[in-house]
Motif scaffolding. Sequence first.
Motif, mmCIF file in Angstrom:
data_model
loop_
_atom_site.group_PDB
_atom_site.id
_atom_site.type_symbol
_atom_site.label_atom_id
_atom_site.label_comp_id
_atom_site.label_asym_id
_atom_site.label_seq_id
_atom_site.Cartn_x
_atom_site.Cartn_y
_atom_site.Cartn_z
ATOM 1 N N THR A 161 0.687 -1.313 0.066
ATOM 2 C CA THR A 161 0.002 0.028 0.108
ATOM 3 C C THR A 161 0.718 1.199 0.121
ATOM 4 O O THR A 161 0.553 2.223 -0.680
ATOM 5 C CB THR A 161 -0.827 -0.050 1.003
ATOM 6 N N GLY A 162 2.013 1.185 0.799
ATOM 7 C CA GLY A 162 3.049 2.259 0.918
ATOM 8 C C GLY A 162 3.353 2.914 -0.556
ATOM 9 O O GLY A 162 3.417 3.822 -0.849
ATOM 10 N N ILE A 163 3.586 1.819 -1.442
ATOM 11 C CA ILE A 163 4.542 1.983 -2.824
ATOM 12 C C ILE A 163 3.291 2.489 -3.645
ATOM 13 O O ILE A 163 3.689 3.411 -4.263
ATOM 14 C CB ILE A 163 4.878 0.719 -2.991
ATOM 15 N N ALA A 164 2.254 1.868 -3.579
ATOM 16 C CA ALA A 164 1.128 2.145 -4.593
ATOM 17 C C ALA A 164 0.707 3.567 -4.290
ATOM 18 O O ALA A 164 0.299 4.316 -5.204
ATOM 19 C CB ALA A 164 -0.241 1.160 -4.568
ATOM 20 N N VAL A 165 0.489 3.917 -2.972
ATOM 21 C CA VAL A 165 0.027 5.218 -2.724
ATOM 22 C C VAL A 165 1.027 6.250 -3.104
ATOM 23 O O VAL A 165 0.862 7.423 -3.547
ATOM 24 C CB VAL A 165 -0.529 5.228 -0.937
ATOM 25 N N ALA A 166 2.312 5.975 -2.684
ATOM 26 C CA ALA A 166 3.292 6.770 -3.076
ATOM 27 C C ALA A 166 3.477 7.296 -4.358
ATOM 28 O O ALA A 166 3.634 8.364 -4.801
ATOM 29 C CB ALA A 166 4.629 6.406 -2.535
ATOM 30 N N VAL A 167 3.303 6.174 -5.348
ATOM 31 C CA VAL A 167 3.433 6.458 -6.732
ATOM 32 C C VAL A 167 2.046 7.278 -7.217
ATOM 33 O O VAL A 167 2.112 8.128 -7.840
ATOM 34 C CB VAL A 167 2.994 4.991 -7.439
ATOM 35 N N LEU A 168 0.871 6.910 -6.570
ATOM 36 C CA LEU A 168 -0.345 7.659 -6.829
ATOM 37 C C LEU A 168 -0.005 9.454 -6.600
ATOM 38 O O LEU A 168 -0.209 10.290 -7.392
ATOM 39 C CB LEU A 168 -1.562 7.319 -6.137
ATOM 40 N N LEU A 169 0.389 9.560 -5.311
ATOM 41 C CA LEU A 169 0.899 10.709 -4.856
ATOM 42 C C LEU A 169 1.741 11.501 -5.826
ATOM 43 O O LEU A 169 1.535 12.564 -6.204
ATOM 44 C CB LEU A 169 1.085 10.909 -3.427
ATOM 45 N N ARG A 170 2.783 10.931 -6.076
ATOM 46 C CA ARG A 170 3.963 11.569 -6.741
ATOM 47 C C ARG A 170 3.030 11.882 -8.350
ATOM 48 O O ARG A 170 3.474 12.909 -8.831
ATOM 49 C CB ARG A 170 5.048 10.430 -7.036
#
Length: 266
Positions: A161-170
Amino acid sequence: MTASGSTVRAERERVLSFQGGCNFRDIGGYRTEQGASTRWGKVFRTGVLTYFTEEDHAPLIRLQVRAICDLRRAEEREREPTRWPHSNINALSWDDGIVTPTIRALAADRPKNAAGMFDTMIALYRALPEWMGPRIGGMFSAIANGDVPMIVHCAAGKDRTGIAVAVLLRSLGVPEDTAIQDYLLTNTSGNFEEFIRSRHQAQLGLADTHSPLLSMPEEMRRVLFSADAAFLQAAFEQIGDIEAYLATTAGVTPAMQDKVRAALLE
């Protein structure tokens, strides 16, 4: 309201407390480099959705969630199935592929201590972006198709989830430092060991009959359960250019990105 007061208010709104919830947060209110902000109540990030209580149902329904993006492996979904208050929801999940990066496999040949677990987590975060390509692509596609509000989750709501959300935010233009700060909120909103101990059947995708999670040395558990900026940085280094990653690994088109921005930014 002062800037610090506004931040405190935002963080209070960001973490949603449920009796059976695990690390449940709203990713709204983040400023982008272009001066916009992520919308509140559109994307929630969390851990396992198995242990909600009757008292949780009404506030969960009020979130008006339309899609649940489950980033877990098939065996995890089977072992800890999602239990949502109603069935009128788009449940998203994906095949695991031939080679699935797991903590257990990556830790096998490393020292059974804190340093070994740290190296395992770095290796995991380097391996996950490639494996998660179809999952991240599916998340973007669903948002572009109007499936919001959405929940994005894995087992603990920390690594995948951390990676997916970080990609989304970026991809939305949120600065990297802000994306990392969102990731690090896990350290104050996700008490995983307490969650597991209070629900003896809870596994958070990390159980292993040959090496039960809570029998690990404490120094290893501390690293395993933590969100460390170095972990997410390892994923960012592996991803490289976000736009290129989305196009080539996740299959996200510029048109989809435009729709995602329209849905999630104000």
